[in-house]
Write a protein that holds these residues in place. Structure first.
Motif, PDB file in Angstrom:
ATOM      1  N   THR A   1       0.871  -1.171   0.000  1.00 16.36           N
ATOM      2  CA  THR A   1       0.000   0.000   0.000  1.00 16.36           C
ATOM      3  C   THR A   1       0.911   1.224   0.000  1.00 16.36           C
ATOM      4  O   THR A   1       1.718   1.399   0.916  1.00 16.36           O
ATOM      5  CB  THR A   1      -0.921   0.037   1.231  1.00 16.36           C
ATOM      6  OG1 THR A   1      -1.770  -1.115   1.213  1.00 16.36           O
ATOM      7  CG2 THR A   1      -1.779   1.282   1.235  1.00 16.36           C
TER       8      THR A   1
ATOM      9  N   TYR B   1      -5.677   1.244  -8.462  1.00 12.59           N
ATOM     10  CA  TYR B   1      -5.942   2.611  -8.033  1.00 12.59           C
ATOM     11  C   TYR B   1      -7.419   2.740  -7.670  1.00 12.59           C
ATOM     12  O   TYR B   1      -8.292   2.528  -8.520  1.00 12.59           O
ATOM     13  CB  TYR B   1      -5.580   3.584  -9.157  1.00 12.59           C
ATOM     14  CG  TYR B   1      -6.059   5.002  -8.949  1.00 12.59           C
ATOM     15  CD1 TYR B   1      -5.656   5.743  -7.843  1.00 12.59           C
ATOM     16  CD2 TYR B   1      -6.908   5.615  -9.868  1.00 12.59           C
ATOM     17  CE1 TYR B   1      -6.084   7.044  -7.654  1.00 12.59           C
ATOM     18  CE2 TYR B   1      -7.337   6.911  -9.695  1.00 12.59           C
ATOM     19  CZ  TYR B   1      -6.924   7.626  -8.586  1.00 12.59           C
ATOM     20  OH  TYR B   1      -7.361   8.917  -8.399  1.00 12.59           O
ATOM     21  N   ASN B   2      -7.692   3.016  -6.400  1.00 19.08           N
ATOM     22  CA  ASN B   2      -9.060   3.221  -5.922  1.00 19.08           C
ATOM     23  C   ASN B   2      -9.347   4.719  -5.865  1.00 19.08           C
ATOM     24  O   ASN B   2      -8.679   5.451  -5.126  1.00 19.08           O
ATOM     25  CB  ASN B   2      -9.252   2.604  -4.533  1.00 19.08           C
ATOM     26  CG  ASN B   2      -9.176   1.100  -4.556  1.00 19.08           C
ATOM     27  OD1 ASN B   2      -9.867   0.444  -5.322  1.00 19.08           O
ATOM     28  ND2 ASN B   2      -8.317   0.545  -3.710  1.00 19.08           N
TER      29      ASN B   2
ATOM     30  N   ASP C   1      -2.554   0.496  -4.455  1.00 22.01           N
ATOM     31  CA  ASP C   1      -2.062  -0.758  -3.901  1.00 22.01           C
ATOM     32  C   ASP C   1      -1.470  -1.614  -5.015  1.00 22.01           C
ATOM     33  O   ASP C   1      -1.815  -1.457  -6.195  1.00 22.01           O
ATOM     34  CB  ASP C   1      -3.198  -1.539  -3.234  1.00 22.01           C
ATOM     35  CG  ASP C   1      -3.889  -0.751  -2.144  1.00 22.01           C
ATOM     36  OD1 ASP C   1      -3.364  -0.707  -1.030  1.00 22.01           O
ATOM     37  OD2 ASP C   1      -4.957  -0.165  -2.428  1.00 22.01           O
TER      38      ASP C   1
ATOM     39  N   LEU D   1     -10.680   8.705   3.367  1.00 20.87           N
ATOM     40  CA  LEU D   1      -9.334   8.231   3.070  1.00 20.87           C
ATOM     41  C   LEU D   1      -8.677   8.970   1.906  1.00 20.87           C
ATOM     42  O   LEU D   1      -7.462   9.116   1.862  1.00 20.87           O
ATOM     43  CB  LEU D   1      -9.372   6.733   2.750  1.00 20.87           C
ATOM     44  CG  LEU D   1      -9.744   5.805   3.895  1.00 20.87           C
ATOM     45  CD1 LEU D   1      -9.848   4.367   3.389  1.00 20.87           C
ATOM     46  CD2 LEU D   1      -8.729   5.905   5.023  1.00 20.87           C
TER      47      LEU D   1
ATOM     48  N   LYS E   1       2.339   5.108   0.087  1.00 22.02           N
ATOM     49  CA  LYS E   1       2.105   6.337   0.838  1.00 22.02           C
ATOM     50  C   LYS E   1       1.865   7.465  -0.151  1.00 22.02           C
ATOM     51  O   LYS E   1       2.765   8.239  -0.484  1.00 22.02           O
ATOM     52  CB  LYS E   1       3.287   6.654   1.756  1.00 22.02           C
ATOM     53  CG  LYS E   1       3.006   7.811   2.709  1.00 22.02           C
ATOM     54  CD  LYS E   1       4.182   8.075   3.629  1.00 22.02           C
ATOM     55  CE  LYS E   1       3.853   9.214   4.574  1.00 22.02           C
ATOM     56  NZ  LYS E   1       4.991   9.504   5.497  1.00 22.02           N
TER      57      LYS E   1
ATOM     58  N   ASP F   1      -7.878   9.028  -2.299  1.00 20.61           N
ATOM     59  CA  ASP F   1      -7.534   7.995  -3.263  1.00 20.61           C
ATOM     60  C   ASP F   1      -6.463   7.067  -2.682  1.00 20.61           C
ATOM     61  O   ASP F   1      -5.654   7.482  -1.853  1.00 20.61           O
ATOM     62  CB  ASP F   1      -7.014   8.618  -4.558  1.00 20.61           C
ATOM     63  CG  ASP F   1      -8.061   9.491  -5.252  1.00 20.61           C
ATOM     64  OD1 ASP F   1      -9.220   9.492  -4.807  1.00 20.61           O
ATOM     65  OD2 ASP F   1      -7.702  10.170  -6.227  1.00 20.61           O
ATOM     66  N   GLN F   2      -6.464   5.802  -3.154  1.00 15.98           N
ATOM     67  CA  GLN F   2      -5.536   4.803  -2.639  1.00 15.98           C
ATOM     68  C   GLN F   2      -4.843   4.104  -3.811  1.00 15.98           C
ATOM     69  O   GLN F   2      -5.416   3.956  -4.898  1.00 15.98           O
ATOM     70  CB  GLN F   2      -6.273   3.752  -1.798  1.00 15.98           C
ATOM     71  CG  GLN F   2      -7.035   4.322  -0.617  1.00 15.98           C
ATOM     72  CD  GLN F   2      -6.140   4.888   0.464  1.00 15.98           C
ATOM     73  OE1 GLN F   2      -5.254   4.211   0.968  1.00 15.98           O
ATOM     74  NE2 GLN F   2      -6.362   6.145   0.823  1.00 15.98           N
TER      75      GLN F   2
ATOM     76  N   ASP G   1     -11.552   7.680  -4.821  1.00 15.38           N
ATOM     77  CA  ASP G   1     -12.515   7.932  -3.760  1.00 15.38           C
ATOM     78  C   ASP G   1     -13.729   8.704  -4.282  1.00 15.38           C
ATOM     79  O   ASP G   1     -13.628   9.486  -5.229  1.00 15.38           O
ATOM     80  CB  ASP G   1     -11.852   8.734  -2.638  1.00 15.38           C
ATOM     81  CG  ASP G   1     -12.647   8.701  -1.347  1.00 15.38           C
ATOM     82  OD1 ASP G   1     -13.517   7.835  -1.204  1.00 15.38           O
ATOM     83  OD2 ASP G   1     -12.391   9.553  -0.473  1.00 15.38           O
TER      84      ASP G   1
ATOM     85  N   THR H   1      -1.582  13.104   0.635  1.00 12.65           N
ATOM     86  CA  THR H   1      -2.703  13.168   1.566  1.00 12.65           C
ATOM     87  C   THR H   1      -3.818  14.036   1.006  1.00 12.65           C
ATOM     88  O   THR H   1      -3.582  15.153   0.552  1.00 12.65           O
ATOM     89  CB  THR H   1      -2.245  13.729   2.925  1.00 12.65           C
ATOM     90  OG1 THR H   1      -1.198  12.902   3.438  1.00 12.65           O
ATOM     91  CG2 THR H   1      -3.397  13.773   3.912  1.00 12.65           C
TER      92      THR H   1
END
Length: 313
Positions: A117, A229-230, A247, A242, A119, A244-245, A232, A122
């Motif tokens: 995951t 890529y998630n 992984d 959260l 970093k 966007d993420q 949001d 933010t």
């Protein structure tokens, strides 16, 4: 885009978000110098030996024959930099918040699955702060494009699932509003597999639908790589949680086959048995896309997996 570029963008995002006047190149280079890998290992390495030699703490757990290792901010308080060790396809990744890996005692504790995951920048919390989100979106765009560039640059080749249409380029993406900028042929409502060899423009990036996931897949020397890529949700009526993420999952052939059966032989037999079904689904999807004007990669060569070469179609 290399790691120095990615770091510079993250620093620049932080500077803009908190009102700092400038960040010079020397600062970016100093930050880059600190990004030495804390975890360096390969698929197939002895998992216990990796734990003993790691520069960061790792938690180990054991369920049945599976050995699971957790080097994450939640479990250990650290945010490691991971280097995938490989003579041809190795990569030093940007800093992560989570590195987990798994092995099997019946395979001599050889690592078969790695999950990361990243970093990422933010997210702002005020959904109405459009200026902050414009900066954030651009930072996230460059970050994700940079990670894709690292993987492509390491020689990993695009993988297309046997059940997926052999499309390429922009046509593998979905956009909102539907039809933005020209035709695309993606039919997945909340998840789609995109061509990692096509670089989205920032304007295209901003039109990716919210609440969806984009997956890029690669294959190299019997190993699989998936980057997810998630994106949001972003609504004036909902708080930002959260953001966007991003992984990644890196698997050996045996790890990839796990979804088909409990043992390697059973999984291999199951995979072979479902190939006709997958190819039928691909043919149907391609016929629909072709009718809409899509170009199909008829010269595409599906890789041989577990000694099984799919028939050409």
């Amino acid at each position: 885009m290399n790691i120095a570029n990615i770091v510079s963008l993250i620093i620049a995002f932080g500077a803009c978000a908190f009102g700092w006047s400038a960040i010079n190149n020397s600062t970016a280079q100093e930050e880059k110098a600190t990004m030495q890998p804390d975890l360096v290992f390969a698929l197939g390495d002895d998992s216990d030996e990796v734990m003993r030699s790691a520069k960061v703490p790792i938690q180990r757990s054991h369920i049945s024959t599976a050995l699971m290792y957790d080097a994450s901010r939640i479990a250990t308080g650290v945010e490691p930099v991971f280097q995938l060790k490989d003579p041809k396809h190795g990569i030093v990744f940007p800093q992560t918040t989570d590195v987990e890996f798994m092995s099997d005692t019946e395979e001599g504790r050889r690592i078969r699955n790695i999950q990361l995951t990243f970093k990422v920048p933010t997210s702002p919390k005020d959904v109405h702060d459009t200026a902050a989100f414009e900066i954030y979106d651009e930072a996230m765009y460059h970050y994700v494009m940079g990670v894709i560039s690292l993987i492509n640059g390491a020689g990993w080749k695009r993988y297309i699932s046997l059940a997926s249409p052999r499309l390429e380029g922009r046509g593998t993406y979905a956009f909102q509003p539907s039809g933005y900028g020209g035709p695309t042929y993606v039919t997945f409502p909340r998840l789609f597999y995109a061509d990692p060899d096509y670089k989205l423009s920032f304007d295209e990036w901003k039109h990716l639908p919210r609440g969806t996931s984009v997956i890029w897949s690669w294959y190299a020397d019997g190993n699989f790589f998936e980057l997810k890529y998630n994106r949001d949700e972003r609504s004036p009526d909902l708080p930002i949680t959260l953001g966007d993420q991003l992984d990644a999952q890196i698997q050996s052939e045996a790890g990839w086959l796990d979804t088909f059966g409990a043992t390697y032989d059973a999984a291999r037999a199951k995979y072979q048995s479902v190939i006709p079904k997958y190819l039928h689904a691909r043919a149907e999807a391609e016929a629909k896309a072709r009718a809409q004007g899509a170009h199909i990669l008829t010269d595409w060569v599906d890789p041989t997996i577990a000694g099984i070469t799919p028939p050409k179609n």
